[in-house]
Design an enzyme around this catalytic site. Structure first.
Site, mmCIF file in Angstrom:
data_model
loop_
_atom_site.group_PDB
_atom_site.id
_atom_site.type_symbol
_atom_site.label_atom_id
_atom_site.label_comp_id
_atom_site.label_asym_id
_atom_site.label_seq_id
_atom_site.Cartn_x
_atom_site.Cartn_y
_atom_site.Cartn_z
ATOM 1 N N CYS A 1 6.361 0.115 7.184
ATOM 2 C CA CYS A 1 6.052 1.133 6.441
ATOM 3 C C CYS A 1 6.526 1.894 5.614
ATOM 4 C CB CYS A 1 4.896 2.311 6.959
ATOM 5 S SG CYS A 1 4.803 2.842 6.637
ATOM 6 N N LEU A 2 6.316 1.686 4.714
ATOM 7 C CA LEU A 2 7.761 2.394 3.939
ATOM 8 C C LEU A 2 8.325 3.742 4.437
ATOM 9 C CD1 LEU A 2 6.228 2.244 -0.260
ATOM 10 C CD2 LEU A 2 8.562 -0.066 1.211
ATOM 11 N N HIS B 1 -2.410 7.151 6.652
ATOM 12 C CA HIS B 1 -1.950 8.363 6.134
ATOM 13 C C HIS B 1 -1.930 9.248 5.605
ATOM 14 C CE1 HIS B 1 2.388 6.274 6.185
ATOM 15 N NE2 HIS B 1 1.829 5.145 5.678
ATOM 16 N N GLY C 1 1.474 -0.989 0.258
ATOM 17 C CA GLY C 1 -0.365 0.181 0.069
ATOM 18 C C GLY C 1 1.079 1.597 0.521
ATOM 19 N N GLN D 1 2.934 9.799 1.125
ATOM 20 C CA GLN D 1 4.093 9.365 1.565
ATOM 21 C C GLN D 1 5.040 9.227 0.199
ATOM 22 O OE1 GLN D 1 2.701 4.958 2.095
ATOM 23 N NE2 GLN D 1 4.239 5.146 3.353
ATOM 24 N N HIS E 1 -4.630 1.178 7.256
ATOM 25 C CA HIS E 1 -3.124 1.990 7.640
ATOM 26 C C HIS E 1 -2.700 3.435 6.488
ATOM 27 C CE1 HIS E 1 2.024 1.016 7.656
ATOM 28 N NE2 HIS E 1 1.502 2.195 6.677
ATOM 29 N N GLU E 2 -3.271 2.787 5.035
ATOM 30 C CA GLU E 2 -3.322 4.247 3.775
ATOM 31 C C GLU E 2 -4.099 5.402 4.729
ATOM 32 O OE1 GLU E 2 -0.329 3.517 2.771
ATOM 33 O OE2 GLU E 2 -0.038 1.432 3.296
#
Ligand code: ZN
Length: 161
Positions: free
Chosen positions: A90-91, A136, A48, A53, A132-133
Site C-alpha cells: 500500500c502506498l 480505504h 490503485g 490516501q 483494497h481501495e
C-alpha cells in the site's frame, strides 16, 4: 480540492481512518481530482489509489491492475465469490507487505467519472485491488488483516513509518 500537487498520506494520519463521504453530485473538480490521482498512481508505480490516501475524505478511487484505468465514484461491492490470498502493499504503508484473504471475484457498482452508473465484474488481481481501495474508503488498511501474533513481527517496520 486545490490545484496543489497531491501528497501521499501515511499510517498515523487520521484521514486514512475516516469513513469517506459519498459524492452526491459529480463536478468537474471530481473529474480533475480523479485524473490527478491516476497520474499520481502511475508516478508512484501503484495499481490503485483511494482519495483518503491523498488527504481527501470522499468516495473516489482509481485502479489500473493492467486491465485499463478505472476512475470510480462511490464504488461498492455488491457481490463476492471465491477466495484468494495475495501479498499486498500500500502506498500509505511503504515497505510493508501483508497477505490478505479476499474474494476472488467481485461485482462493483459505482459511478464513472461522468456520473453514469456502471457495474464492473472483476476477478483475481483486479478484484483484489478493488477490495483494497474500497477498504480505504471505509478507513480500513491492510494491517487490519494481520493476526495479532504477526502484528508484533511487523511492528518495528511500522514504527519506522
Ligand atoms: Zn492502499
Amino acid at each position: 480540492m486545490s490545484e496543489k500537487e497531491l501528497r501521499i498520506r501515511v499510517l498515523g494520519e487520521s484521514v486514512l481512518r475516516k469513513k469517506t463521504k459519498k459524492v452526491s453530485k459529480v463536478t468537474p473538480e471530481h473529474q480533475k481530482l480523479l485524473s490527478k490521482m491516476a497520474r499520481f498512481m502511475y508516478d508512484s508505480s501503484g495499481i490503485g489509489l483511494a482519495a483518503p490516501q491523498v488527504g481527501i475524505s470522499e468516495s473516489l478511487i482509481v485502479v489500473d491492475a493492467g486491465n485499463g484505468l478505472y476512475k470510480l465514484i462511490n464504488p461498492v461491492i455488491v457481490n463476492k465469490k471465491g477466495r484468494q490470498v495475495l501479498a499486498e502493499g500500500c502506498l500509505s504503508l511503504p515497505g510493508i507487505s501483508v497477505e490478505v484473504k479476499r474474494a476472488k471475484k467481485v461485482m462493483v457498482e459505482a459511478l464513472n467519472e461522468k456520473g453514469v452508473p456502471v457495474i464492473i465484474e472483476a476477478k483475481d488481481l483486479l478484484a483484489c485491488v478493488f477490495q483494497h481501495e474500497i477498504d480505504h474508503l471505509m478507513g480500513k488498511l491492510i494491517i487490519d488483516y494481520v493476526p495479532f501474533f504477526k502484528k508484533f513481527l511487523i511492528k518495528r517496520k511500522i514504527k519506522k513509518i
